[in-house]
Design an enzyme around this catalytic site. Structure first.
Site, PDB file in Angstrom:
ATOM      1  N   VAL A 185      33.571 -24.698  34.522  1.00 14.97           N
ATOM      2  CA  VAL A 185      32.914 -23.709  33.659  1.00 14.97           C
ATOM      3  C   VAL A 185      31.711 -23.028  34.317  1.00 14.97           C
ATOM      4  CG1 VAL A 185      33.590 -24.526  31.356  1.00 14.97           C
ATOM      5  CG2 VAL A 185      31.682 -25.630  32.541  1.00 14.97           C
TER       6      VAL A 185
ATOM      7  N   ASN B  38      30.911 -26.412  25.070  1.00 18.78           N
ATOM      8  CA  ASN B  38      30.582 -27.829  24.899  1.00 18.78           C
ATOM      9  C   ASN B  38      30.377 -28.588  26.208  1.00 18.78           C
ATOM     10  OD1 ASN B  38      30.830 -30.643  23.502  1.00 18.78           O
ATOM     11  ND2 ASN B  38      32.496 -30.598  25.004  1.00 18.78           N
TER      12      ASN B  38
ATOM     13  N   SER C 244      20.990 -29.822  22.434  1.00 22.33           N
ATOM     14  CA  SER C 244      20.624 -31.226  22.246  1.00 22.33           C
ATOM     15  C   SER C 244      19.220 -31.248  21.661  1.00 22.33           C
ATOM     16  CB  SER C 244      20.620 -31.968  23.588  1.00 22.33           C
ATOM     17  OG  SER C 244      19.935 -33.206  23.455  1.00 22.33           O
TER      18      SER C 244
ATOM     19  N   TYR D 188      18.072 -31.890  32.236  1.00 25.33           N
ATOM     20  CA  TYR D 188      18.941 -31.801  31.046  1.00 25.33           C
ATOM     21  C   TYR D 188      18.214 -31.071  29.902  1.00 25.33           C
ATOM     22  CZ  TYR D 188      22.142 -33.522  27.379  1.00 25.33           C
ATOM     23  OH  TYR D 188      23.030 -33.624  26.340  1.00 25.33           O
TER      24      TYR D 188
ATOM     25  N   ALA E 225      15.718 -28.999  30.093  1.00 21.96           N
ATOM     26  CA  ALA E 225      15.531 -27.580  30.441  1.00 21.96           C
ATOM     27  C   ALA E 225      16.832 -26.815  30.219  1.00 21.96           C
ATOM     28  CB  ALA E 225      15.075 -27.454  31.891  1.00 21.96           C
ATOM     29  N   SER E 226      17.961 -27.428  30.590  1.00 24.84           N
ATOM     30  CA  SER E 226      19.260 -26.740  30.406  1.00 24.84           C
ATOM     31  C   SER E 226      19.536 -26.516  28.923  1.00 24.84           C
ATOM     32  CB  SER E 226      20.408 -27.536  31.057  1.00 24.84           C
ATOM     33  OG  SER E 226      20.727 -28.708  30.314  1.00 24.84           O
ATOM     34  N   LYS E 227      19.222 -27.502  28.105  1.00 32.42           N
ATOM     35  CA  LYS E 227      19.524 -27.388  26.673  1.00 32.42           C
ATOM     36  C   LYS E 227      18.545 -26.434  25.970  1.00 32.42           C
ATOM     37  CE  LYS E 227      23.110 -30.120  26.668  1.00 32.42           C
ATOM     38  NZ  LYS E 227      24.440 -29.559  26.506  1.00 32.42           N
TER      39      LYS E 227
ATOM     40  N   ILE F  54      24.736 -39.570  20.055  1.00 35.42           N
ATOM     41  CA  ILE F  54      26.107 -39.625  19.546  1.00 35.42           C
ATOM     42  C   ILE F  54      26.899 -40.603  20.401  1.00 35.42           C
ATOM     43  CG2 ILE F  54      28.160 -38.247  18.969  1.00 35.42           C
ATOM     44  CD1 ILE F  54      25.541 -37.313  17.514  1.00 35.42           C
TER      45      ILE F  54
HETATM   46  P1  NAP Z   1      31.477 -36.338  27.720  1.00 28.60           P
HETATM   47  O1  NAP Z   1      32.224 -37.350  26.938  1.00 28.60           O
HETATM   48  O2  NAP Z   1      30.952 -36.695  29.073  1.00 28.60           O
HETATM   49  O3  NAP Z   1      32.335 -34.997  27.792  1.00 28.60           O
HETATM   50  C1  NAP Z   1      31.922 -33.895  28.554  1.00 28.60           C
HETATM   51  C2  NAP Z   1      33.143 -33.109  28.926  1.00 28.60           C
HETATM   52  O4  NAP Z   1      32.747 -31.982  29.736  1.00 28.60           O
HETATM   53  C3  NAP Z   1      34.124 -33.938  29.757  1.00 28.60           C
HETATM   54  O5  NAP Z   1      35.421 -33.737  29.267  1.00 28.60           O
HETATM   55  C4  NAP Z   1      33.935 -33.368  31.150  1.00 28.60           C
HETATM   56  O6  NAP Z   1      35.094 -33.427  31.976  1.00 28.60           O
HETATM   57  C5  NAP Z   1      33.636 -31.921  30.844  1.00 28.60           C
HETATM   58  N1  NAP Z   1      33.022 -31.273  32.000  1.00 28.60           N
HETATM   59  C6  NAP Z   1      32.036 -31.742  32.810  1.00 28.60           C
HETATM   60  N2  NAP Z   1      31.791 -30.863  33.786  1.00 28.60           N
HETATM   61  C7  NAP Z   1      32.627 -29.810  33.606  1.00 28.60           C
HETATM   62  C8  NAP Z   1      32.843 -28.598  34.292  1.00 28.60           C
HETATM   63  N3  NAP Z   1      32.128 -28.263  35.374  1.00 28.60           N
HETATM   64  N4  NAP Z   1      33.813 -27.756  33.843  1.00 28.60           N
HETATM   65  C9  NAP Z   1      34.556 -28.059  32.756  1.00 28.60           C
HETATM   66  N5  NAP Z   1      34.390 -29.208  32.055  1.00 28.60           N
HETATM   67  C10 NAP Z   1      33.436 -30.074  32.479  1.00 28.60           C
HETATM   68  O7  NAP Z   1      30.171 -35.858  26.925  1.00 28.60           O
HETATM   69  P2  NAP Z   1      29.888 -35.729  25.363  1.00 28.60           P
HETATM   70  O8  NAP Z   1      28.959 -36.803  24.997  1.00 28.60           O
HETATM   71  O9  NAP Z   1      31.130 -35.514  24.599  1.00 28.60           O
HETATM   72  O10 NAP Z   1      29.020 -34.375  25.386  1.00 28.60           O
HETATM   73  C11 NAP Z   1      29.553 -33.113  25.063  1.00 28.60           C
HETATM   74  C12 NAP Z   1      28.390 -32.142  24.923  1.00 28.60           C
HETATM   75  O11 NAP Z   1      27.481 -32.609  23.931  1.00 28.60           O
HETATM   76  C13 NAP Z   1      27.570 -31.978  26.209  1.00 28.60           C
HETATM   77  O12 NAP Z   1      27.167 -30.637  26.350  1.00 28.60           O
HETATM   78  C14 NAP Z   1      26.367 -32.864  25.952  1.00 28.60           C
HETATM   79  O13 NAP Z   1      25.256 -32.456  26.694  1.00 28.60           O
HETATM   80  C15 NAP Z   1      26.180 -32.654  24.461  1.00 28.60           C
HETATM   81  N6  NAP Z   1      25.418 -33.707  23.812  1.00 28.60           N
HETATM   82  C16 NAP Z   1      25.868 -34.990  23.785  1.00 28.60           C
HETATM   83  C17 NAP Z   1      25.084 -35.976  23.147  1.00 28.60           C
HETATM   84  C18 NAP Z   1      25.547 -37.403  23.056  1.00 28.60           C
HETATM   85  O14 NAP Z   1      24.774 -38.226  22.536  1.00 28.60           O
HETATM   86  N7  NAP Z   1      26.715 -37.762  23.519  1.00 28.60           N
HETATM   87  C19 NAP Z   1      23.865 -35.624  22.567  1.00 28.60           C
HETATM   88  C20 NAP Z   1      23.443 -34.310  22.629  1.00 28.60           C
HETATM   89  C21 NAP Z   1      24.219 -33.346  23.234  1.00 28.60           C
HETATM   90  P3  NAP Z   1      35.429 -34.699  32.919  1.00 28.60           P
HETATM   91  O15 NAP Z   1      35.760 -35.790  31.981  1.00 28.60           O
HETATM   92  O16 NAP Z   1      36.601 -34.217  33.705  1.00 28.60           O
HETATM   93  O17 NAP Z   1      34.199 -34.933  33.740  1.00 28.60           O
END
Ligand code: NAP
Length: 242
Positions: A63, A89, A141, A154, A156-158, A187
């Site tokens: 992405v 996402n 986030s 992280y 800064a990105s968010k 989460i």
């Molecule tokens: P996750 O389980 O690690 O899922 C992230 C997904 O993004 C994975 O499928 C990953 O693919 C994919 N990805 C990573 N780099 C990519 C790239 N360059 N191009 C395309 N896809 C890519 O994380 P999650 O916890 O579900 O988080 C999803 C979103 O929610 C993120 O933006 C995260 O910052 C945000 N968030 C999460 C939390 C939390 O507590 N979990 C809290 C706040 C915000 P691979 O599996 O192939 O690496």
């Protein structure tokens, strides 16, 4: 071409992204999931989405690669005719204290979390403009709002995503394109696996970490139901930050 809305979910093969894809599918959208992995690894996610009675497609690309995103979005339009809903996402963490944070640690997180939202939105929004409708939900986030030690890159990105969300909502509102963000707290996903859930829960009003469904329901509300809501950031954190 289908009569159903088509939703593109980046990073949609697991975690919060997959749950959002399933929530949108349950609401009747055809789904395009993107991820950086191979089709084989995304197949279980595709099967889960198809089981909800809609069409599901997979496109593998990074992405944060502007050209690759452009080529793939063109293919999606050629194959499926439109993109009604975009969920930005995909995201990663590379945590560390700021004084020890290396340039590659900083750049990778900014690229994949923030530059990606520019890349994907830039290519998709052109088609939404032609259609004179569309809805984008960006995954921010709470640390993008409040900060967090050890997550300078992280947070800064968010925070950047939040600024971009508000600006795009103003630039594209007149074209009937809504742009909102969700700011999750803690989460339960592979991203938070290493954390001490019991300890963190003490600081959360609802006394539990969030489920991916908690985020997905809010994403679906913003994406499909909230017709008069744009430029907003909804915190989905169980009351952690109030
Ligand atoms: P996750 O389980 O690690 O899922 C992230 C997904 O993004 C994975 O499928 C990953 O693919 C994919 N990805 C990573 N780099 C990519 C790239 N360059 N191009 C395309 N896809 C890519 O994380 P999650 O916890 O579900 O988080 C999803 C979103 O929610 C993120 O933006 C995260 O910052 C945000 N968030 C999460 C939390 C939390 O507590 N979990 C809290 C706040 C915000 P691979 O599996 O192939 O690496």
């Amino acid at each position: 071409m289908t009569d159903r809305k088509i939703a593109l979910v980046t990073g949609g093969s697991r975690g919060i992204g997959l749950c959002c894809a399933k929530e949108l599918a349950a609401a009747g959208c055809d789904i395009i999931i993107n991820d950086i992995c191979a089709q084989e690894q995304a197949q279980p996610a595709l099967d889960e989405i198809k089981a909800l009675g809609v069409n599901a497609y997979f496109y593998s690309f990074d992405v944060s690669n502007f050209e690759a995103v452009g080529e793939n979005v063109s293919k999606m339009i050629e194959n499926h005719g439109k993109i009604d809903v975009l969920i930005n996402n995909a995201g990663i963490t590379k945590d560390g204290l700021f004084v020890r944070m290396l340039p590659e640690q900083w750049e990778k997180v900014i690229n994949i979390n923030l530059n990606s939202v520019y890349c994907v939105s830039h290519h998709v929004i052109k088609h939404m403009m032609k259609a004179r409708q569309g809805s984008i939900v960006n995954m921010a986030s709470i640390v993008g709002v409040y900060g967090n030690p050890g997550q300078a890159n992280y947070s800064a990105s968010k925070a950047g995503i939040i600024g971009l969300t508000k600006t795009l909502s103003k630039e594209f509102g007149s074209r009937n394109i809504r742009v909102n963000a969700v700011a999750p707290g803690f989460i339960k996903t592979p991203m938070t696996e290493g954390l001490d859930a019991e300890k963190i829960a003490q600081y959360i009003s609802l006394r539990r970490l969030g489920e991916t469904e908690d985020v997905a329901k809010t994403v679906k509300f913003l994406a499909l139901d909230a017709d008069y809501v744009t430029g907003q950031v909804i915190e989905v954190d169980g009351g952690l930050t109030i």
